[in-house]
Motif scaffolding. Sequence first.
Motif, mmCIF file in Angstrom:
data_model
loop_
_atom_site.group_PDB
_atom_site.id
_atom_site.type_symbol
_atom_site.label_atom_id
_atom_site.label_comp_id
_atom_site.label_asym_id
_atom_site.label_seq_id
_atom_site.Cartn_x
_atom_site.Cartn_y
_atom_site.Cartn_z
ATOM 1 N N SER A 147 0.614 -1.237 -0.071
ATOM 2 C CA SER A 147 -0.075 -0.050 -0.116
ATOM 3 C C SER A 147 0.842 1.214 0.009
ATOM 4 O O SER A 147 0.521 2.257 -0.445
ATOM 5 C CB SER A 147 -1.158 -0.098 1.161
ATOM 6 O OG SER A 147 -0.087 -0.024 2.374
ATOM 7 N N LEU A 150 1.305 3.382 -3.111
ATOM 8 C CA LEU A 150 0.296 4.224 -3.679
ATOM 9 C C LEU A 150 0.285 5.357 -3.162
ATOM 10 O O LEU A 150 -0.717 6.480 -3.533
ATOM 11 C CB LEU A 150 -0.860 3.135 -3.378
ATOM 12 C CG LEU A 150 -0.966 1.957 -3.827
ATOM 13 C CD1 LEU A 150 -2.399 1.250 -3.598
ATOM 14 C CD2 LEU A 150 -1.020 2.175 -5.585
ATOM 15 N N GLU A 151 0.600 5.903 -1.849
ATOM 16 C CA GLU A 151 0.513 7.181 -1.345
ATOM 17 C C GLU A 151 1.240 8.050 -1.921
ATOM 18 O O GLU A 151 2.272 7.976 -2.526
ATOM 19 C CB GLU A 151 0.931 6.865 0.291
ATOM 20 C CG GLU A 151 -0.013 6.049 0.968
ATOM 21 C CD GLU A 151 0.504 5.831 2.436
ATOM 22 O OE1 GLU A 151 1.336 6.537 3.029
ATOM 23 O OE2 GLU A 151 -0.262 4.998 3.123
ATOM 24 N N LYS A 300 -3.736 9.234 -5.020
ATOM 25 C CA LYS A 300 -4.153 7.926 -5.167
ATOM 26 C C LYS A 300 -4.747 7.440 -4.004
ATOM 27 O O LYS A 300 -5.654 6.379 -4.164
ATOM 28 C CB LYS A 300 -2.852 7.256 -5.739
ATOM 29 C CG LYS A 300 -2.640 7.791 -7.229
ATOM 30 C CD LYS A 300 -1.302 6.857 -7.588
ATOM 31 C CE LYS A 300 -0.740 7.222 -8.787
ATOM 32 N NZ LYS A 300 0.382 6.369 -9.367
ATOM 33 N N ASN A 301 -4.465 7.677 -2.834
ATOM 34 C CA ASN A 301 -4.644 7.154 -1.556
ATOM 35 C C ASN A 301 -5.707 8.372 -0.896
ATOM 36 O O ASN A 301 -4.931 8.812 -0.064
ATOM 37 C CB ASN A 301 -3.801 6.588 -0.828
ATOM 38 C CG ASN A 301 -4.299 5.875 0.373
ATOM 39 O OD1 ASN A 301 -5.257 6.010 0.895
ATOM 40 N ND2 ASN A 301 -3.263 5.046 1.112
#
Length: 336
Positions: A147, A150-151, A300-301
Amino acid sequence: MPSNLNLDYYYGAEADQYSFYRIPKTLLTDRRYKGVSIEAKVLYGLLLDRMGLSVKNGWMDSEKRVYIYFTQEDAMNLMSCGKDKATKLFRELDTDGIGLIERKKQGQGRPTKIYVKNFILPPEPGQPQPPEQTPPPAPQTAENQQSRPLESAALLTAEKPQSAPLETRGLDGGFSAPNKTEKKNTDLNDTDPSILPPTPAPPVGRPKDRMRMDEMDRYRELIKENIDFDLLRQEHPYDEETLEGYVELMVEVCCSRRDFIRIAGEEMAAGVVKSRFLKLNHEHIAYVLDSLSQNTTLVKNIKAYTLAALYNAPTTIGQYYASLVSHDLAQDAAGI
């Protein structure tokens, strides 16, 4: 009469930090303020509240020091006291007293300017400082590693707002990443337990999921009350779904059983994050809503991004509105 402590002024948007009548805890706990009467401390709280109006009206001198207008009649009405009492309280706070305010008469029938001084004092010489502590590193899991890319890179690494102009800067720079904080000096220690919804012991035979739903309902009701949700919904009718999302996100964090919550790439103690969210008010949420609506950067996040925005709102709201004021003044000067 206590001696003058030569306190510093409030500069620029530093003044717009208070939304309720509050008496700073330092005034009640620091021995250097012990000689100040309770009535004078209450009056100081009223003066602090008036600072927000000064920022909105641009009442600052050439050195960007914020001043207010607060007459003796205002004090008499709010404190329910006579003229002699109000005069005594002002003198107790003024430069002839403790020095929490500084009054400057303008003459010609104009009201007196009052500079409300910053009550925060430096540590006394010889006082031991608590040892520096840092939270344990976040465990590396497959989920974290997947994850994290994605940040937004700027969100995870930015520690200070970027210096780009207001029109072009992304929201990443507008919300400062939280500083590493000593565990002993967090908001959690100063949180009144009475503001937290009580969590009763589950009755025998009652499903745990039902108890969790009840807990979430209590937090949801408390958060909506804190932020004046109905008023926000009236002011932003086209963003009702977004406002509901903010509330549910804060409820989720407040009901989390995790020890740490990831905020802008930092593992923050869950109690600190919960405490910060429970102190958000109407102005904080409106500020986050306006700021995120103006952001043109691809996020995106969005969940991580919004969490960081909500968490940092109390520390960045003054800077944001000061930037808007400076931007508007620059446009007026250019004749735009």
